[in-house]
Design an enzyme around this catalytic site. Sequence first.
Site, PDB file in Angstrom:
ATOM      1  N   ASP A  56       0.811  -1.209   0.000  1.00  0.00           N
ATOM      2  CA  ASP A  56       0.000   0.000   0.000  1.00  0.00           C
ATOM      3  C   ASP A  56       0.851   1.268   0.000  1.00  0.00           C
ATOM      4  O   ASP A  56       1.852   1.347   0.719  1.00  0.00           O
ATOM      5  CB  ASP A  56      -0.865  -0.040   1.278  1.00  0.00           C
TER       6      ASP A  56
ATOM      7  N   GLU B  81       1.279  -0.371  -4.853  1.00  0.00           N
ATOM      8  CA  GLU B  81       0.288   0.658  -5.117  1.00  0.00           C
ATOM      9  C   GLU B  81       0.920   2.037  -5.024  1.00  0.00           C
ATOM     10  O   GLU B  81       1.443   2.421  -3.985  1.00  0.00           O
ATOM     11  CB  GLU B  81      -0.859   0.607  -4.101  1.00  0.00           C
TER      12      GLU B  81
END
Length: 583
Positions: free
Chosen positions: A232, A301
């Site tokens: 993330d 990401e």
Amino acid sequence: MPASLIQILLFSLLYPGSTMSGLVRSDTEDFIDWWQHTVFYQIYPRSFKDSNGDGIGDLRGITSMLPYLAETGITATWLSPIFQSPMVDFGYDISDYTEIQPEYGTMQDFEELIDTAYDLGIKVILDFVPNHSSDQHEWFKKSAARMPGYEDFYVWEDGILKEDGTRAPPNNWPSVFYGSAWEWHEGRQQYYLHQFTKEQPDLNYRNPKVVQAMDDVILFWLNKGVAGFRIDAVNHLFEDESLMDEPLSGKSTDPLSYDYTKHIYSRDLPEVLDLIQHWRKLLDDFSAKHPQRPTRIMMTEAYAGLTQLADYYEDSEGVRGSHLPFNFHFITDVKGDSDARDFVYNVEKWLIYMPRGHAANWVMGNHDNPRVASRFGSASVDAMNMLLLTLPGVAVTYNGEELGMEDYREISWQDTVDPPARNVGEELYKEVSRDPVRTPFQWSNKKNAGFSSAPKTWLPVHPNYLELNLEAQMAANKSHYQVYKDLIDLRKSAIMRLGRFNIEAISRWVFAFKRSYPNFETIITIINVSDKEQLVNLTEFINQPKKLVVEVSGVNSNYHSGQSLAASALSLGAREGLVCRLV
Ligand SMILES: *[C@@H]1O[C@H](CO)[C@@H](O)[C@H](O)[C@H]1NC(C)=O
Ligand SMILES: *[C@@H]1O[C@H](CO)[C@@H](O)[C@H](O)[C@H]1NC(C)=O
Ligand SMILES: CC(=O)N[C@H]1CO[C@H](CO)[C@@H](O)[C@@H]1O
Ligand SMILES: CC(=O)N[C@H]1CO[C@H](CO)[C@@H](O)[C@@H]1O
Ligand SMILES: [Ca+2]
Ligand SMILES: [Ca+2]
């Protein structure tokens, strides 16, 4: 057809110079590994399936629905965070990286999930959230108390003491979710950095102890049998040590808005790449030590520039990093009114920048952005799934997109739970809320769409579930789900793994691409991205005296699979997509 597959592999070894843009092939890898051509199905655990009637999705719920994934032909899934969390940012605020959130179940439930998935041939990827922990993590509590070994686990600063005795944050950095990125901590008498909510303090990756602690987390889950991680917000991992004010962007006049500054000191620092490469090595070493299980991989990401993302794959020195740096261009760079050139340009630019020997990837949606039906209109659902699933490389589907689920935009302020939406207040929440894309999965027309038996679910179910649900789409003669499943079936053919790729705008509104390989039937995808019907002439694009036969057509199409078409005068309906075979 194994014999022809072997031929193909031999061919690619014999002719390593042949161009196959977007396709995995390098001189050292003579086969296509599982992750280079798979569909990653993103499950948002809170909203997938509730097994115990508390209105919240959970691990046993997911396990019970894994056969659905298998039946659909899905062989890899990534789960949004399932770790212990106060749920301020719905699991992206982790208070223990190696415990399961009790609402979602137990470690035993997780082990059962992994075992069931393994038996069904499904690989499981976990969401790894390294940039920040929860402020309830024991590391943060220890760091705030300056306990030896933990003093510098987070980014602490004195801030500025003004002449009138009041205090101000060290600089002008805003948080992604609105407001200053700094929060005063009474106990420690210092500010700490938080790039997201104030309950998500940023970890300090300049401290080797933090790097080590996170390596241990990665190894913990690898040892539990996961196939890798989706990492993330990687581009937020490091901040410039000078902590200087960022220049103003001119995009917003509100100093509390994330758009207020240009994030040159708080995002995309070169150190990010070093850490990604470090994690890659950790994964590669683990895979080498445990060859009986599939290659462990990472997806990253970051909403970052193309050159940076290309470097994540492999830097200019040839050092490998992320297996799959998420390509968000179908989310960020094309919209409902984009024309054929916009789509062609966005596909090509990824393939041009991606270093040779890597796998392309295409993300069509996630839990942060409006769904396809809401971004492109519900008429586009099949065409966008055709695009996603017939391009070369990896496809990423957000749960529910296979049904064409729609955003539920009418969630009331009372029912709104997303932190950025709560932060901006009742007037503006609808503009930023991510709740509409996170509503429960629509399994059937029963209570709560078959998601839960609870009187109230954590987010309301979209009222269109009575018509729009999996059960109905399975029973129908033709549905978004069946189109999706047909496309997944088609992906299994060798041509979809190996076929050379070529894309063109046929007209302002229609683009087409083909996958071709000697001795295989060429597959052609044709998409009209606008709202009117018209005729296209594909003769030049096809450039072969062959018949065009429909392989997959959309729900509202006048064409059926097996039908022969005249390539010189093909009529496409509004927002129609077609996948054809040249025979
Ligand atoms: C499916 O198609 C058949 C024949 O075209 C038709 O008789 C039947 O009613 C259809 N079923 C549904 C659920 O639409
Ligand atoms: C389609 O294009 C081809 C090649 O450019 C041309 O020869 C043919 O006449 C066109 N057909 C129609 C129906 O316009
Ligand atoms: C797409 C995605 O995973 N977005 C997440 C990025 O990180 C923030 C903070 O952890 C989350 O709130 C987003 O959901
Ligand atoms: C085949 C084709 O180009 N179809 C149409 C798609 O929609 C646009 C605008 O609505 C038309 O201009 C195209 O002709
Ligand atoms: Ca539950
Ligand atoms: Ca950070």
